[in-house]
Design an enzyme around this catalytic site. Structure first.
Site, PDB file in Angstrom:
ATOM      1  N   GLY A 188     -18.811   3.773  -3.969  1.00 53.49           N
ATOM      2  CA  GLY A 188     -17.942   5.251  -4.223  1.00 53.49           C
ATOM      3  C   GLY A 188     -17.509   5.783  -5.502  1.00 53.49           C
ATOM      4  N   VAL A 201     -14.470   5.991  -6.577  1.00 50.48           N
ATOM      5  CA  VAL A 201     -13.380   5.050  -7.179  1.00 50.48           C
ATOM      6  C   VAL A 201     -13.820   3.962  -7.474  1.00 50.48           C
ATOM      7  CG1 VAL A 201     -11.158   4.117  -6.611  1.00 50.48           C
ATOM      8  CG2 VAL A 201     -11.455   6.340  -5.650  1.00 50.48           C
ATOM      9  N   ARG A 204     -25.146   0.799   4.597  1.00 51.47           N
ATOM     10  CA  ARG A 204     -25.637   1.767   3.914  1.00 51.47           C
ATOM     11  C   ARG A 204     -25.927   1.583   2.418  1.00 51.47           C
ATOM     12  NH1 ARG A 204     -21.709   4.287   7.190  1.00 51.47           N
ATOM     13  NH2 ARG A 204     -20.094   3.996   5.395  1.00 51.47           N
ATOM     14  N   ARG A 253       0.417   1.337   3.510  1.00 56.56           N
ATOM     15  CA  ARG A 253       1.576   1.917   2.611  1.00 56.56           C
ATOM     16  C   ARG A 253       2.753   2.274   3.259  1.00 56.56           C
ATOM     17  NH1 ARG A 253      -2.102   6.800   0.365  1.00 56.56           N
ATOM     18  NH2 ARG A 253      -3.619   5.778  -0.874  1.00 56.56           N
ATOM     19  N   CYS A 305      -2.861   9.084  -4.764  1.00 55.72           N
ATOM     20  CA  CYS A 305      -3.194   9.606  -6.197  1.00 55.72           C
ATOM     21  C   CYS A 305      -2.107  10.682  -6.916  1.00 55.72           C
ATOM     22  CB  CYS A 305      -4.602  10.210  -6.190  1.00 55.72           C
ATOM     23  SG  CYS A 305      -5.054  11.100  -4.993  1.00 55.72           S
ATOM     24  N   GLN A 349      -5.193  19.496  -6.577  1.00 56.38           N
ATOM     25  CA  GLN A 349      -5.858  18.542  -6.643  1.00 56.38           C
ATOM     26  C   GLN A 349      -7.555  18.771  -6.580  1.00 56.38           C
ATOM     27  OE1 GLN A 349      -2.368  16.724  -3.514  1.00 56.38           O
ATOM     28  NE2 GLN A 349      -4.316  15.608  -3.604  1.00 56.38           N
ATOM     29  N   SER A 401     -12.985  15.587  -6.454  1.00 59.33           N
ATOM     30  CA  SER A 401     -13.236  14.224  -6.597  1.00 59.33           C
ATOM     31  C   SER A 401     -12.199  13.411  -5.627  1.00 59.33           C
ATOM     32  CB  SER A 401     -13.240  13.583  -7.930  1.00 59.33           C
ATOM     33  OG  SER A 401     -11.564  13.509  -8.663  1.00 59.33           O
ATOM     34  N   ARG A 459      -5.706  21.956  -2.636  1.00 53.75           N
ATOM     35  CA  ARG A 459      -7.074  21.518  -3.154  1.00 53.75           C
ATOM     36  C   ARG A 459      -7.485  22.791  -4.021  1.00 53.75           C
ATOM     37  NH1 ARG A 459      -8.575  16.603  -3.213  1.00 53.75           N
ATOM     38  NH2 ARG A 459      -8.514  16.586  -1.080  1.00 53.75           N
ATOM     39  N   HIS A 508      -6.091  15.533 -11.297  1.00 54.21           N
ATOM     40  CA  HIS A 508      -5.098  16.105 -10.255  1.00 54.21           C
ATOM     41  C   HIS A 508      -3.877  16.924 -11.265  1.00 54.21           C
ATOM     42  CE1 HIS A 508      -7.086  14.740  -6.876  1.00 54.21           C
ATOM     43  NE2 HIS A 508      -6.169  13.909  -6.322  1.00 54.21           N
ATOM     44  N   ASN A 542      -7.279  11.681 -11.258  1.00 54.87           N
ATOM     45  CA  ASN A 542      -7.082  10.718  -9.915  1.00 54.87           C
ATOM     46  C   ASN A 542      -7.954   9.583  -9.565  1.00 54.87           C
ATOM     47  OD1 ASN A 542      -8.663  13.498  -9.871  1.00 54.87           O
ATOM     48  ND2 ASN A 542      -9.493  12.560  -8.117  1.00 54.87           N
TER      49      ASN A 542
HETATM   50  N1  LIG Z   1     -11.061   9.668  -4.855  1.00 55.94           N
HETATM   51  C1  LIG Z   1      -9.814   9.676  -5.131  1.00 55.94           C
HETATM   52  O1  LIG Z   1      -9.112  10.055  -6.298  1.00 55.94           O
HETATM   53  C2  LIG Z   1      -9.043   8.592  -4.464  1.00 55.94           C
HETATM   54  C3  LIG Z   1      -7.701   8.416  -5.210  1.00 55.94           C
HETATM   55  C4  LIG Z   1      -6.839   7.572  -4.501  1.00 55.94           C
HETATM   56  C5  LIG Z   1      -7.237   6.663  -3.319  1.00 55.94           C
HETATM   57  N2  LIG Z   1      -8.603   6.836  -2.789  1.00 55.94           N
HETATM   58  C6  LIG Z   1      -9.138   6.163  -1.570  1.00 55.94           C
HETATM   59  O2  LIG Z   1      -9.991   5.285  -2.277  1.00 55.94           O
HETATM   60  C7  LIG Z   1     -10.885   5.104  -0.786  1.00 55.94           C
HETATM   61  C8  LIG Z   1     -12.413   5.568  -1.403  1.00 55.94           C
HETATM   62  O3  LIG Z   1     -12.313   6.832  -1.946  1.00 55.94           O
HETATM   63  P1  LIG Z   1     -13.705   7.426  -2.970  1.00 55.94           P
HETATM   64  O4  LIG Z   1     -13.251   8.693  -3.467  1.00 55.94           O
HETATM   65  O5  LIG Z   1     -14.384   6.266  -3.687  1.00 55.94           O
HETATM   66  O6  LIG Z   1     -14.670   7.525  -1.496  1.00 55.94           O
HETATM   67  P2  LIG Z   1     -16.137   7.913  -1.473  1.00 55.94           P
HETATM   68  O7  LIG Z   1     -16.763   8.337  -2.875  1.00 55.94           O
HETATM   69  O8  LIG Z   1     -16.630   8.622  -0.277  1.00 55.94           O
HETATM   70  O9  LIG Z   1     -16.602   6.310  -1.305  1.00 55.94           O
HETATM   71  C9  LIG Z   1     -16.319   5.417  -0.149  1.00 55.94           C
HETATM   72  C10 LIG Z   1     -16.672   4.027  -0.353  1.00 55.94           C
HETATM   73  O10 LIG Z   1     -16.271   3.330   0.746  1.00 55.94           O
HETATM   74  C11 LIG Z   1     -17.494   2.512   1.201  1.00 55.94           C
HETATM   75  N3  LIG Z   1     -17.233   2.434   2.832  1.00 55.94           N
HETATM   76  C12 LIG Z   1     -17.053   3.373   3.684  1.00 55.94           C
HETATM   77  N4  LIG Z   1     -17.038   2.908   5.076  1.00 55.94           N
HETATM   78  C13 LIG Z   1     -17.119   1.454   4.933  1.00 55.94           C
HETATM   79  C14 LIG Z   1     -17.103   0.439   5.870  1.00 55.94           C
HETATM   80  N5  LIG Z   1     -17.003   0.638   7.130  1.00 55.94           N
HETATM   81  N6  LIG Z   1     -17.363  -0.771   5.442  1.00 55.94           N
HETATM   82  C15 LIG Z   1     -17.494  -0.977   3.942  1.00 55.94           C
HETATM   83  N7  LIG Z   1     -17.582  -0.146   3.194  1.00 55.94           N
HETATM   84  C16 LIG Z   1     -17.301   1.194   3.499  1.00 55.94           C
HETATM   85  C17 LIG Z   1     -18.574   3.222   1.141  1.00 55.94           C
HETATM   86  O11 LIG Z   1     -19.790   2.416   1.385  1.00 55.94           O
HETATM   87  P3  LIG Z   1     -21.169   3.127   1.359  1.00 55.94           P
HETATM   88  O12 LIG Z   1     -21.712   3.457   0.072  1.00 55.94           O
HETATM   89  O13 LIG Z   1     -21.987   1.856   1.946  1.00 55.94           O
HETATM   90  O14 LIG Z   1     -20.996   4.183   2.597  1.00 55.94           O
HETATM   91  C18 LIG Z   1     -18.426   3.761  -0.553  1.00 55.94           C
HETATM   92  O15 LIG Z   1     -18.652   2.754  -1.319  1.00 55.94           O
HETATM   93  C19 LIG Z   1     -10.345   6.024  -0.124  1.00 55.94           C
HETATM   94  O16 LIG Z   1      -9.435   5.174   0.965  1.00 55.94           O
HETATM   95  C20 LIG Z   1      -9.653   7.154  -0.648  1.00 55.94           C
HETATM   96  O17 LIG Z   1      -8.564   7.637   0.119  1.00 55.94           O
HETATM   97  C21 LIG Z   1      -9.474   8.043  -3.561  1.00 55.94           C
END
Ligand SMILES: NC(=O)c1ccc[n+]([C@@H]2O[C@H](COP(=O)([O-])OP(=O)(O)OC[C@H]3O[C@@H](n4cnc5c(N)ncnc54)[C@H](OP(=O)(O)O)[C@@H]3O)[C@@H](O)[C@H]2O)c1
Length: 337
Positions: A10, A12, A37, A97, A127, A154, A157, A237, A244, A315
């Site tokens: 993903g 992050v 996946r 949290r 974030c 925000q 991303s 958003r 952010h 973020n």
């Molecule tokens: N983006 C931000 O700025 C931010 C900031 C703070 C916190 N977060 C938190 O960080 C997390 C990920 O965010 P992201 O932005 O990186 O999202 P993302 O780009 O959609 O990536 C999601 C990741 O989670 C994996 N995943 C989803 N469901 C899963 C499952 N059931 N088992 C194992 N792996 C799974 C996905 O794997 P696959 O590729 O296999 O689907 C992918 O690697 C979320 O909880 C989000 O709230 C994000």
């Protein structure tokens, strides 16, 4: 220390791998985990790629610390299993949290809550809350806080790869002359995000606040250990790729001069502060930077106990991956760099 990253494929997770490649306290390459996946996907890590593996097939007993960024459902399922196998879990989702047994940590504010040998789950805050918490902690120490009001702007991303892709598709459509209605949402955002601004992040609560706004309220209180603090947020958003911003109004327990405020902010670890009221950084300028940037510091007219400021951060880095890597480093008794 042997590390795993769950959610490595993903937005992050990829940021996490790039930060981990420069840490000298981890043993070998981290175990990159995802769902089935993305199993087999090659991800950049330092000089060579790491191969993503399905978490369901991983040897959990070999892991000392796992950093999760895979969403709440995966975290609720996998975190107890990793902990049972002996690992500490630093989790980026909101699943844990508000659990009183789980520390909610911003290392520059309450890093003393975790240290070498810590086991169990540690929560990485939301974030927007992280970047607001740093200047608020500095003000709390300098003059005491009475109230915090934040309006966030925000980036897409923050909603993961899907948020990024939705803005690309809509912006390309508009540039190509498509007449997409602004009131129509996509799979990620509730209205069109291209050339727009949306004051809605997460589910609506009965109190009239959206979930993201309540996260800032609850988490800022927890991080500052100020359950009595008045905190409100309006979360929006905006069609920014990454980074952010927040416009914050803080009411203090005593009068302060602007020089005192700027000095208190500048002395706080992790903060970079513009020295004059007219200076500021923007999200696009700080993308890729681990610091939290404060600018536009000024008094509310006629009040010396109320200050306004603008705070920006990446973020994906300080709002997620960097804060988590800093926590993992504390578990190793090391300093993240
Ligand atoms: N983006 C931000 O700025 C931010 C900031 C703070 C916190 N977060 C938190 O960080 C997390 C990920 O965010 P992201 O932005 O990186 O999202 P993302 O780009 O959609 O990536 C999601 C990741 O989670 C994996 N995943 C989803 N469901 C899963 C499952 N059931 N088992 C194992 N792996 C799974 C996905 O794997 P696959 O590729 O296999 O689907 C992918 O690697 C979320 O909880 C989000 O709230 C994000």
């Amino acid at each position: 220390m042997r590390l795993a990253v769950l959610g490595a494929s993903g937005l992050v997770g990829r940021s996490m791998l790039s930060l981990l490649a420069r840490q000298d306290w981890i043993t070998g390459a981290p175990l990159a985990l995802s769902s089935a996946r993305s199993a087999g996907l090659e991800l950049p890590f330092g000089d060579g790629p790491v191969t993503c593996r399905d978490v369901a097939a991983a040897d959990l007993a070999s892991i000392d610390v796992a950093i999760f960024s895979a969403g709440g459902a995966a975290s609720r399922h996998w975190a107890p299993r990793f902990v049972q196998a002996g690992a500490a879990v630093v989790d980026n989702s909101s699943a844990w949290r508000q659990d009183p047994a789980v520390p909610l940590v911003v290392p520059e504010v309450n890093g003393h809550l975790v240290g070498p040998g810590h086991r169990g789950i540690i929560a990485n805050p939301n974030c927007s809350t992280i970047q607001i918490a740093l200047p608020c902690a500095a003000l709390e120490r300098a003059a005491g806080l009475r109230e915090v009001h934040a309006t966030t702007l925000q980036a897409v991303s923050g909603a993961g790869q899907g948020g990024h892709d939705e803005l690309v598709a809509q912006a390309n459509g508009l540039a190509g002359g498509e007449q997409a209605g602004a009131e129509r949402g996509g799979e990620v955002f509730p209205r069109r995000i291209a050339a727009n601004a949306i004051p809605e992040i997460g589910a609506l609560d009965g109190s009239g606040f959206f979930e993201e706004e309540l996260k800032v309220h609850r988490e800022l209180r927890r991080i500052l250990a100020r359950g009595d603090l008045a905190v409100t947020c309006t979360a929006t958003r905006v069609p920014v790729w990454n980074g952010h911003a927040a416009a914050v109004r803080a009411v203090l327990a005593q009068d302060v001069t602007l020089d005192e405020v700027v000095a208190a902010l500048a002395a706080w670890p992790g903060l970079a502060v513009a020295p004059t009221s007219g200076e500021y950084r923007t999200p696009a300028e700080v993308s890729g930077d681990v610091s939290v940037h404060v600018g536009r510091v000024r008094h509310e007219p006629g009040r010396r106990d109320a200050v306004l400021f603008w705070v920006v951060a990446d973020n994906l880095l300080k709002g997620a991956a960097w804060n988590a890597v800093q926590i993992a480093a504390r578990l190793a008794g090391a300093e993240a760099r």
